[in-house]
Design an enzyme around this catalytic site. Sequence first.
Site, PDB file in Angstrom:
ATOM      1  N   ARG A   1      21.753  17.220  -2.703  1.00  0.00           N
ATOM      2  CA  ARG A   1      21.624  18.719  -3.329  1.00  0.00           C
ATOM      3  C   ARG A   1      20.337  18.493  -4.074  1.00  0.00           C
ATOM      4  NH1 ARG A   1      23.983  20.803   0.060  1.00  0.00           N
ATOM      5  NH2 ARG A   1      25.912  21.988  -0.065  1.00  0.00           N
TER       6      ARG A   1
ATOM      7  N   GLU B   1      16.328  26.009  -4.726  1.00  0.00           N
ATOM      8  CA  GLU B   1      15.759  26.419  -3.630  1.00  0.00           C
ATOM      9  C   GLU B   1      16.325  27.980  -3.190  1.00  0.00           C
ATOM     10  OE1 GLU B   1      17.823  23.215  -1.617  1.00  0.00           O
ATOM     11  OE2 GLU B   1      19.047  24.716  -0.561  1.00  0.00           O
TER      12      GLU B   1
ATOM     13  N   THR C   1      18.582  14.527   0.794  1.00  0.00           N
ATOM     14  CA  THR C   1      19.283  15.309   1.707  1.00  0.00           C
ATOM     15  C   THR C   1      20.657  15.785   1.156  1.00  0.00           C
ATOM     16  OG1 THR C   1      20.638  13.618   3.204  1.00  0.00           O
ATOM     17  CG2 THR C   1      18.422  14.609   3.760  1.00  0.00           C
TER      18      THR C   1
ATOM     19  N   HIS D   1      15.806  22.604   3.857  1.00  0.00           N
ATOM     20  CA  HIS D   1      17.392  22.762   3.770  1.00  0.00           C
ATOM     21  C   HIS D   1      17.795  22.631   5.361  1.00  0.00           C
ATOM     22  CE1 HIS D   1      21.245  23.042   1.432  1.00  0.00           C
ATOM     23  NE2 HIS D   1      21.548  22.508   2.334  1.00  0.00           N
ATOM     24  N   ILE D   2      17.597  21.670   6.178  1.00  0.00           N
ATOM     25  CA  ILE D   2      18.057  21.823   7.485  1.00  0.00           C
ATOM     26  C   ILE D   2      18.997  20.546   7.916  1.00  0.00           C
ATOM     27  CG2 ILE D   2      16.144  23.233   8.506  1.00  0.00           C
ATOM     28  CD1 ILE D   2      15.000  20.695   9.302  1.00  0.00           C
ATOM     29  N   GLY D   3      19.556  20.027   6.885  1.00  0.00           N
ATOM     30  CA  GLY D   3      20.379  18.914   7.159  1.00  0.00           C
ATOM     31  C   GLY D   3      21.505  18.851   8.369  1.00  0.00           C
TER      32      GLY D   3
ATOM     33  N   PHE E   1      28.476   6.561  -1.067  1.00  0.00           N
ATOM     34  CA  PHE E   1      28.699   5.989   0.000  1.00  0.00           C
ATOM     35  C   PHE E   1      29.812   6.652   0.897  1.00  0.00           C
ATOM     36  CE2 PHE E   1      29.674   1.923   2.456  1.00  0.00           C
ATOM     37  CZ  PHE E   1      28.530   1.986   2.938  1.00  0.00           C
ATOM     38  N   GLY E   2      29.879   8.025   1.042  1.00  0.00           N
ATOM     39  CA  GLY E   2      31.040   8.718   1.792  1.00  0.00           C
ATOM     40  C   GLY E   2      30.503   8.471   3.166  1.00  0.00           C
TER      41      GLY E   2
HETATM   42  P1  NAD Z   1      31.434  12.614   0.942  1.00  0.00           P
HETATM   43  O1  NAD Z   1      32.552  13.464  -0.007  1.00  0.00           O
HETATM   44  O2  NAD Z   1      32.113  11.988   2.192  1.00  0.00           O
HETATM   45  O3  NAD Z   1      30.847  11.558   0.259  1.00  0.00           O
HETATM   46  C1  NAD Z   1      30.113  11.602  -1.010  1.00  0.00           C
HETATM   47  C2  NAD Z   1      30.332  10.351  -1.760  1.00  0.00           C
HETATM   48  O4  NAD Z   1      29.637  10.479  -2.795  1.00  0.00           O
HETATM   49  C3  NAD Z   1      31.811  10.300  -2.316  1.00  0.00           C
HETATM   50  O5  NAD Z   1      32.046   8.690  -1.805  1.00  0.00           O
HETATM   51  C4  NAD Z   1      31.762  10.033  -3.680  1.00  0.00           C
HETATM   52  O6  NAD Z   1      32.625   9.091  -4.222  1.00  0.00           O
HETATM   53  C5  NAD Z   1      30.508   9.781  -3.988  1.00  0.00           C
HETATM   54  N1  NAD Z   1      30.134  10.374  -5.320  1.00  0.00           N
HETATM   55  C6  NAD Z   1      30.732  11.201  -5.936  1.00  0.00           C
HETATM   56  N2  NAD Z   1      30.081  11.174  -7.437  1.00  0.00           N
HETATM   57  C7  NAD Z   1      29.207  10.191  -7.451  1.00  0.00           C
HETATM   58  C8  NAD Z   1      28.344   9.564  -8.325  1.00  0.00           C
HETATM   59  N3  NAD Z   1      28.611  10.314  -9.686  1.00  0.00           N
HETATM   60  N4  NAD Z   1      27.398   8.621  -8.019  1.00  0.00           N
HETATM   61  C9  NAD Z   1      27.568   8.187  -6.686  1.00  0.00           C
HETATM   62  N5  NAD Z   1      28.478   8.485  -5.678  1.00  0.00           N
HETATM   63  C10 NAD Z   1      29.211   9.454  -6.102  1.00  0.00           C
HETATM   64  O7  NAD Z   1      30.580  13.741   1.549  1.00  0.00           O
HETATM   65  P2  NAD Z   1      29.656  13.850   2.538  1.00  0.00           P
HETATM   66  O8  NAD Z   1      30.256  14.381   3.768  1.00  0.00           O
HETATM   67  O9  NAD Z   1      29.040  12.446   2.906  1.00  0.00           O
HETATM   68  O10 NAD Z   1      28.731  14.807   1.926  1.00  0.00           O
HETATM   69  C11 NAD Z   1      27.716  14.317   0.844  1.00  0.00           C
HETATM   70  C12 NAD Z   1      26.944  15.525   0.374  1.00  0.00           C
HETATM   71  O11 NAD Z   1      25.798  15.748   1.372  1.00  0.00           O
HETATM   72  C13 NAD Z   1      27.588  16.880   0.182  1.00  0.00           C
HETATM   73  O12 NAD Z   1      28.298  16.949  -0.933  1.00  0.00           O
HETATM   74  C14 NAD Z   1      26.445  17.797   0.386  1.00  0.00           C
HETATM   75  O13 NAD Z   1      26.004  18.369  -0.906  1.00  0.00           O
HETATM   76  C15 NAD Z   1      25.256  17.186   1.167  1.00  0.00           C
HETATM   77  N6  NAD Z   1      25.120  17.669   2.203  1.00  0.00           N
HETATM   78  C16 NAD Z   1      23.977  18.257   2.417  1.00  0.00           C
HETATM   79  C17 NAD Z   1      23.438  18.697   3.813  1.00  0.00           C
HETATM   80  C18 NAD Z   1      21.998  19.395   3.934  1.00  0.00           C
HETATM   81  O14 NAD Z   1      21.952  19.989   4.662  1.00  0.00           O
HETATM   82  N7  NAD Z   1      21.166  19.070   3.414  1.00  0.00           N
HETATM   83  C19 NAD Z   1      24.440  18.548   4.777  1.00  0.00           C
HETATM   84  C20 NAD Z   1      25.500  18.160   4.679  1.00  0.00           C
HETATM   85  C21 NAD Z   1      25.938  17.488   3.287  1.00  0.00           C
END
Ligand code: NAD
Length: 352
Positions: free
Chosen positions: A255, A284, A253, A302-304, A172-173
Amino acid sequence: MKRVIGGVDMSQKALVAWAMPELGKEVLSKARVEIVPLHGPKGQLPAREELIEALKDVHVLISRAILPVPREVIMANSRLLGISNYGVGYDNIDITCATELGIPVTNTPEVLTETTADLAWALLMATARKVPQAHHFTVSGQWEGPVGETLMGMDIGPGGSNRRKVLGIIGFGRIGQTVMRRSRGFKMKVVAYDPFLRETIEGMKGVEYRELDDLLRESDFVTLHCPLTDQTQHLIGRRELDLMKPTAILINTSRGPVVDEGSLVSALKKGSIKGAGLDVYEKEPRISPDLLKLDNVVLLPHIGSATKDTRVQMAVVAAKNAVTLLRGKRPAHVVNPQAFESPEYLRKLKDI
Ligand code: NAD
């Protein structure tokens, strides 16, 4: 060796291991940083050996989240002043090794939050309403009359049953919370699991905290937004998929390795969940051939964060982070701040 011209050190080099947009390059050029490009003509990533060789002669690496930067690569140049990763996720980099060698690592959060949340939402809607399947049906000339059962989808809003659907957010980040905002127009009930933000979630309106298993049992849609870590690798495996409703849809979306792809294929085949929308995969760009054959999936490459505006901004942030690292200063988004305190890093500062 230093090459000082007009008071500016011209010898600082940034290895850019991907096709960086022009605005990012401009940031580097204006800061008098020499760009050492290393990628194929279509932006293909370099091979590990090429990366190791090129890294030996630069001061900072600008990597991207799909480029593996393991210990073996980082060890090629322990004098690096930093690694600037283009992307918010940094599971591609051996952070332990970087920290040991006094190499700060930065990422590009925030600029991609809304864009990635949009994509997660698009994937959720496309999977629930079988949008790609319906498109294929139409353009392939199969539409000859009423479409029947095959293109019947799932409601996201209350729909005909008038039952509010439950959206389960894991992680929930920034992106997870932004996805929640998108659910508002659909009158969904939102539950979230994030062991590091339990109190925050419990203090927030419009979302209820759930432990992982409870969230999986209750949700109509489960969407993953946690980083890839040792704790989240295969967070969703056979046991977790079995807990989900047979009518539920999984969206990933985050990893690829957060989901055990083999177990997901089995769950989709035997109907223990209804469908999956995926932007990321365990290995991937390779995708399990069995996944490709299923008709209850929507698969994206992978186009997030892939919109022009956002990718340009990410490049600018990555370039600014690199320049700040080269100046021996602290950029805003450092993922291993301990590196700045290490004797290895302090020794390097003397040479800047
Ligand atoms: P963020 O750090 O704001 O949020 C991640 C949240 O996950 C945090 O609140 C953290 O406490 C929580 N977390 C950590 N370990 C956990 C667990 N074991 N169980 C449940 N929650 C847990 O990061 P963000 O900016 O929201 O990005 C999240 C992820 O999205 C990135 O790490 C990246 O891998 C992925 N992402 C993918 C794409 C894509 O192209 N598909 C694009 C951007 C980000």
